[in-house]
Design an enzyme around this catalytic site. Structure first.
Site, PDB file in Angstrom:
ATOM      1  N   TYR A  10     -53.450 132.485 136.395  1.00 33.83           N
ATOM      2  CA  TYR A  10     -54.347 132.487 135.238  1.00 33.83           C
ATOM      3  C   TYR A  10     -54.811 131.070 134.958  1.00 33.83           C
ATOM      4  O   TYR A  10     -54.002 130.148 134.815  1.00 33.83           O
ATOM      5  CB  TYR A  10     -53.612 133.069 134.031  1.00 33.83           C
ATOM      6  CG  TYR A  10     -54.435 133.191 132.774  1.00 33.83           C
ATOM      7  CD1 TYR A  10     -55.652 133.859 132.778  1.00 33.83           C
ATOM      8  CD2 TYR A  10     -53.975 132.649 131.570  1.00 33.83           C
ATOM      9  CE1 TYR A  10     -56.404 133.984 131.619  1.00 33.83           C
ATOM     10  CE2 TYR A  10     -54.722 132.782 130.402  1.00 33.83           C
ATOM     11  CZ  TYR A  10     -55.934 133.438 130.428  1.00 33.83           C
ATOM     12  OH  TYR A  10     -56.677 133.560 129.270  1.00 33.83           O
ATOM     13  N   LYS A  45     -45.943 157.799 110.134  1.00 39.89           N
ATOM     14  CA  LYS A  45     -44.624 158.225 110.610  1.00 39.89           C
ATOM     15  C   LYS A  45     -44.668 158.831 112.005  1.00 39.89           C
ATOM     16  O   LYS A  45     -43.814 158.532 112.845  1.00 39.89           O
ATOM     17  CB  LYS A  45     -44.028 159.218 109.612  1.00 39.89           C
ATOM     18  CG  LYS A  45     -42.669 159.759 110.019  1.00 39.89           C
ATOM     19  CD  LYS A  45     -42.009 160.541 108.905  1.00 39.89           C
ATOM     20  CE  LYS A  45     -42.787 161.732 108.461  1.00 39.89           C
ATOM     21  NZ  LYS A  45     -42.036 162.591 107.523  1.00 39.89           N
ATOM     22  N   ARG A  77     -40.627 156.718 103.299  1.00 39.89           N
ATOM     23  CA  ARG A  77     -39.243 156.254 103.500  1.00 39.89           C
ATOM     24  C   ARG A  77     -39.101 155.383 104.735  1.00 39.89           C
ATOM     25  O   ARG A  77     -38.108 154.661 104.886  1.00 39.89           O
ATOM     26  CB  ARG A  77     -38.306 157.458 103.581  1.00 39.89           C
ATOM     27  CG  ARG A  77     -38.109 158.169 102.243  1.00 39.89           C
ATOM     28  CD  ARG A  77     -37.415 159.499 102.426  1.00 39.89           C
ATOM     29  NE  ARG A  77     -36.127 159.370 103.091  1.00 39.89           N
ATOM     30  CZ  ARG A  77     -35.421 160.404 103.541  1.00 39.89           C
ATOM     31  NH1 ARG A  77     -35.912 161.640 103.416  1.00 39.89           N
ATOM     32  NH2 ARG A  77     -34.250 160.218 104.121  1.00 39.89           N
TER      33      ARG A  77
END
Length: 473
Positions: A395, A49, A42
């Site tokens: 970076y 779940k 569901r």
């Protein structure tokens, strides 16, 4: 500093008195089995779940945390085939695979090999999709089991009992049977006490009866609820412990997940305010399961806390800020629209203003980054001032490097600090500079093109452009 909050405890976490009381119980060994093999159809999700999160923590981790107070000798999580992500989430606890997935008794039987040699003591059966079970309730279940019950079932009295199995008690309040809703008589349907599914079982008397459970029912499944009638038939006592409906909430859909999040957040907001935190718009503030808040903290609307955030005393967090993996010192001022990411450490009295993002950054006591800056992989000294538009260029496409800014340094607006680079104590960088080399203490560093000026050139430019436009029309 307020302690880590956990739905389970009225005080806001697992109370140390509870831990001590559990340890001082009869001393019988305990094992915990968490049923987590449900696919959550569901949910309409590829994610199992039990891995869906409430307050930034998976549901199954909520349940395991509550059970940890019992100091179990063994903990086993039952998963379905291919649920490697669930096994990784619950590590280092053992996992058992329920291959057939034919009911709750079948799930517990899948865990039995992992319980080999556990012949005395209590086996507590939990559900990975019921995240609000409390340590207190589990301790009460264990106490009832160790007081002589072969099986203890956790019951509740829902506002609407439709669909729930009923717990049938005798005149002495002993549990005699669990009757599924569809099989209840009219008298049994009037029973308000319902089955949650949680159980505490005697390893010596109840577990051996698992093999006697059949699948002679409409769904052809093996129901753990049948163990109660088998215990009664064998002459063993069964008991019931009650808990609230909210505590036993099971999550089966996205709507249930949203409801669970609301329940958790509402309780956490009330607890924060009770502990000296001002929430100017409580319903719009969201906490994580481990958020720690000091006293006299003010939190404005639409603030979101991710996991691993600690906030000191007398801190103001202004509207639309997001904090995750951050430590905020006493008296700091955050936001509005600030983002503190993992590894951010904000010093006492420091200021992080609007549209400032920090990541793996230490901002020293009294330092200020008031607006429109990115500070990543940086160490900013006390009382330093970071001008608007400053970025640490941390970076290069391959590696991340660090930036150091000394105490009381002044970084001019729109400065790019190209890491690795160090700015000395008291140094100044000129606005618009791209700083690629270290700056010594108390020096001024400016790196930008020379400004040139031609008097009257703007008038000449406009005239030339106007003539060109007229010629093309």
């Amino acid at each position: 500093m307020a302690r880590i909050w956990q739905f389970a405890s009225p005080e806001g976490q697992h109370d140390e008195d509870l831990r001590e009381s559990v340890i001082k119980m009869t001393g019988e060994p305990r094992a915990v089995v968490v049923l987590g093999a449900g696919k959550g159809t569901r949910m309409k999700s590829a994610l199992p779940k039990v891995l869906h999160k409430i307050a930034g923590r998976t549901m199954i981790s909520h349940a395991l945390d509550a059970a940890s107070v019992l100091k179990p000798e063994r903990t086993v999580v039952v998963v379905g085939p291919g649920m490697d992500n669930v096994a990784a989430e619950v590590a280092p606890f053992d996992t058992a695979i329920q291959h057939g997935q034919s009911g709750t008794a079948d799930a517990l039987k899948a865990a039995v090999p992992s319980l080999k040699g556990f012949d005395q003591g209590t086996v507590i059966v939990l559900f990975g999709d019921s995240p609000f079970i409390t340590a207190e309730t589990l301790a009460n279940m264990v106490a009832a089991r160790e007081a002589g019950a072969s099986a203890v079932v956790l019951g509740f009295e829902p506002a609407d009992p439709t669909g729930y199995g009923r717990l049938v008690l005798d005149d002495a309040d002993n549990l005699t049977a669990i009757v599924e809703h569809k099989e209840c008589t009219q008298d049994q349907l009037r029973i308000g006490l319902c089955n949650s599914g949680f159980m505490a079982l005697d390893a010596a008397t109840a577990l051996p009866l698992l093999n006697a459970i059949t699948n002679d029912n409409a769904k052809g499944e093996y129901y753990l609820t049948d163990i109660v009638s088998l215990c009664v038939e064998a002459g063993h006592k069964c008991s019931v412990i009650k808990a609230s409906e909210d505590e036993l909430l099971g999550v089966n859909s996205r709507a249930d997940l949203a409801r669970a999040e609301k329940i958790w957040q509402d309780k956490r907001r009330l607890e924060a305010m009770d502990n000296g935190v001002t929430l100017t718009s409580p319903e719009s503030v969201f906490f994580a399961y481990d958020t720690q808040l000091g006293t006299d903290v003010i939190i404005e609307p639409h603030v979101v806390f991710g996991p691993n955030v600690t906030v000191g005393n007398n801190v103001t967090i202004k509207a639309f800020s997001h904090l995750e993996g951050a430590q905020v010192g006493d008296g700091a001022d955050i936001g509005p629209y600030a983002r503190l990411r993992e590894g951010s450490v904000i010093g006492k009295g420091a200021r992080v203003g609007n549209f400032v993002e920090t990541k793996k950054c230490t901002l020293g006591d009294g330092a200020k980054a008031n607006h429109l800056s990115y500070l990543g992989d940086a160490e900013i000294g006390a009382r330093a001032n970071i001008g608007a538009g400053t970025i640490t260029c941390n970076y290069d496409g391959f590696l991340k490097s660090k930036t150091w800014v000394g105490e009381a340094a002044f970084i001019g607006s729109n400065t790019s600090l190209v890491a690795p680079v160090s700015i000395g104590d008291g140094a100044i960088t000129g606005a618009g500079s791209v700083i690629t080399r270290d700056v010594s203490p108390d020096a001024i560093a400016v790196e930008r093109g020379e400004q040139k000026m031609r008097p009257g050139a703007a008038t000449e430019y406009r005239a030339a452009k106007k003539a060109l436009r007229d010629a093309q029309s």
